[in-house]
Write a protein that holds these residues in place. Structure first.
Motif, PDB file in Angstrom:
ATOM      1  N   ARG A  68      -3.897  -9.222   7.669  1.00 45.46           N
ATOM      2  CA  ARG A  68      -4.904  -8.476   8.418  1.00 45.46           C
ATOM      3  C   ARG A  68      -5.901  -9.430   9.061  1.00 45.46           C
ATOM      4  O   ARG A  68      -6.342 -10.394   8.466  1.00 45.46           O
ATOM      5  CB  ARG A  68      -5.632  -7.500   7.502  1.00 45.46           C
ATOM      6  N   GLN A 128      -9.132  -2.596   2.716  1.00 44.08           N
ATOM      7  CA  GLN A 128      -8.573  -3.840   3.240  1.00 44.08           C
ATOM      8  C   GLN A 128      -8.973  -4.990   2.307  1.00 44.08           C
ATOM      9  O   GLN A 128      -9.996  -5.642   2.517  1.00 44.08           O
ATOM     10  CB  GLN A 128      -9.071  -4.085   4.659  1.00 44.08           C
ATOM     11  N   SER A 150       0.840  -1.194   0.000  1.00 45.57           N
ATOM     12  CA  SER A 150       0.000   0.000   0.000  1.00 45.57           C
ATOM     13  C   SER A 150       0.875   1.244   0.000  1.00 45.57           C
ATOM     14  O   SER A 150       1.805   1.360   0.804  1.00 45.57           O
ATOM     15  CB  SER A 150      -0.909  -0.011   1.237  1.00 45.57           C
ATOM     16  N   ASP A 167       1.783  -2.246   4.663  1.00 42.25           N
ATOM     17  CA  ASP A 167       1.430  -0.831   4.739  1.00 42.25           C
ATOM     18  C   ASP A 167       2.701   0.003   4.749  1.00 42.25           C
ATOM     19  O   ASP A 167       3.605  -0.246   5.551  1.00 42.25           O
ATOM     20  CB  ASP A 167       0.624  -0.541   6.008  1.00 42.25           C
ATOM     21  N   ARG A 202     -11.240  -7.333  11.581  1.00 39.72           N
ATOM     22  CA  ARG A 202     -11.271  -5.913  11.243  1.00 39.72           C
ATOM     23  C   ARG A 202     -12.417  -5.634  10.289  1.00 39.72           C
ATOM     24  O   ARG A 202     -12.740  -6.421   9.422  1.00 39.72           O
ATOM     25  CB  ARG A 202      -9.949  -5.506  10.578  1.00 39.72           C
ATOM     26  N   GLU A 242     -14.490  -4.620   7.299  1.00 37.14           N
ATOM     27  CA  GLU A 242     -14.196  -4.452   5.880  1.00 37.14           C
ATOM     28  C   GLU A 242     -15.034  -3.327   5.305  1.00 37.14           C
ATOM     29  O   GLU A 242     -16.241  -3.291   5.475  1.00 37.14           O
ATOM     30  CB  GLU A 242     -14.505  -5.756   5.134  1.00 37.14           C
ATOM     31  N   SER A 271      -6.946   4.063  10.501  1.00 35.82           N
ATOM     32  CA  SER A 271      -6.648   2.710  10.033  1.00 35.82           C
ATOM     33  C   SER A 271      -7.912   1.909   9.717  1.00 35.82           C
ATOM     34  O   SER A 271      -7.920   1.080   8.797  1.00 35.82           O
ATOM     35  CB  SER A 271      -5.799   1.962  11.073  1.00 35.82           C
ATOM     36  N   ASP A 272      -9.003   2.162  10.448  1.00 33.71           N
ATOM     37  CA  ASP A 272     -10.219   1.392  10.190  1.00 33.71           C
ATOM     38  C   ASP A 272     -10.986   1.889   8.963  1.00 33.71           C
ATOM     39  O   ASP A 272     -11.994   1.307   8.571  1.00 33.71           O
ATOM     40  CB  ASP A 272     -11.133   1.409  11.418  1.00 33.71           C
ATOM     41  N   PRO A 311      -8.232 -12.377   4.290  1.00 35.99           N
ATOM     42  CA  PRO A 311      -7.569 -11.098   4.052  1.00 35.99           C
ATOM     43  C   PRO A 311      -6.277 -11.291   3.257  1.00 35.99           C
ATOM     44  O   PRO A 311      -5.535 -12.245   3.476  1.00 35.99           O
ATOM     45  CB  PRO A 311      -7.284 -10.569   5.454  1.00 35.99           C
TER      46      PRO A 311
END
Length: 311
Positions: free
Chosen positions: A299, A211, A142, A241, A303, A305, A206-207, A236
């Motif tokens: 990931r 992703q 990324s 990053d 988390r 998506e 970050s959220d 994932p």
């Protein structure tokens, strides 16, 4: 490329027989919303049909008539009485002007009614189908860009079940992923917010970041390479990053290699051609060097998506 910008744009928006067969599937709500948004650009408009003939039609025949008279005067006896000719021809000039305007309006009407792109977009959203192109993503990296267009400073994003217009921050996340087929695949996610003229922008929380998962299906308007959405599935994707912000030259080159907009077959959406693969690898190496050697981050599925929107 022999096509001008408008011709290339229209070809991109029109079904292309050179695009191979793909899986068809029912539209999701977000994809249907994007299809209707794209269709608004191709609606039949009486303004486009009537305005040019009504604005220019009354004067063009008269100008052509007067120029013809001046040429006739120059090629004939200097004593020709132009005022008399104009007076005697006034009725015919009015009739010709009206016929010229009517023919122009009829031409514009038939042109737009028969236009294949307009006819396609009038019915496509209601058909409720998209074409899916599948990719298996192995790993990715990324990186970031900060590019603000003062002439286009808003985004359409899917919020609370609707497409809404929001302020563009200029910040974009770019994910360069390796596929099971051995290609580089480029994904882009834009973020709303306040724009900073600094080269380095403000990263989202970050959220909020894109992703990706390992199974990706890109949804296209049938018969075209116009993306309407992305569907992620599976585990994932391992992702590195980085804090790497691309320069203007790097961003321009990546946008060209990514094939996200106004490209023609055999180029494919998001897929980097072989001639650009070496440059993309060097860009990846520079981004990797900005964080140093490290394993790809796997990931957690826990988390949240995010459902991304087309560029």
């Amino acid at each position: 490329m022999s096509d001008d910008t408008y011709t290339l744009y229209m070809r991109f928006q029109t079904p292309d027989p050179d695009i191979g067969p793909r899986e068809r599937a029912p539209m999701l709500a977000q994809e249907r919303a994007w299809a209707r948004e794209r269709a608004t650009l191709h609606r039949f408009s009486w303004v486009m049909v009537l305005v040019p003939p009504l604005c220019l039609g009354p004067v063009l025949p008269g100008i052509a008539f007067l120029l013809g008279l001046l040429v006739y005067q120059g090629l004939s006896t200097p004593g020709v009485d132009l005022d008399r000719i104009v007076g005697d021809s006034l009725g015919w000039l009015v009739l010709v002007t009206l016929l010229f305007m009517a023919a122009w309006v009829l031409h514009n009407y038939l042109r737009d009614k028969r236009d294949p792109t307009k006819r396609y977009w009038q019915s496509m959203p209601d058909q409720g189908l998209v074409e899916l192109e599948h990719h298996t993503l192995i790993r990715g990296i990324s990186l970031w860009s900060n590019d603000y267009d003062s002439d286009c400073n808003t985004l359409m994003q899917w919020i609370d079940g609707k497409l809404k217009c929001v302020q563009d921050s200029g910040v974009s996340q770019w994910i360069l992923a390796r596929t099971a087929a051995g290609h580089w695949l480029v994904l882009k996610e834009q973020y709303p917010g306040n724009f900073s003229y600094a080269r380095v922008g403000q990263m989202p929380a970050s959220d909020k970041l894109l992703q990706p998962r390992q199974q990706l299906a890109i949804a296209f308007a049938p018969g075209t390479n116009l993306q309407l959405g992305r569907r992620f599935d599976g585990a994932p994707m391992p992702l590195v990053d980085t804090p790497y912000w691309m320069s203007a030259d790097e961003l321009k080159r990546l946008e060209e290699a990514a094939h996200h907009w106004n490209f023609l077959p055999p180029n494919r959406y998001g897929v980097v051609n072989d001639q650009d693969a070496a440059w993309v690898q060097r860009l990846v190496d520079r981004a990797q060097a900005s964080v140093g050697p490290q394993p790809a981050i796997d990931r957690s599925p826990a988390r949240r998506e995010q459902s991304p929107s087309p560029p």
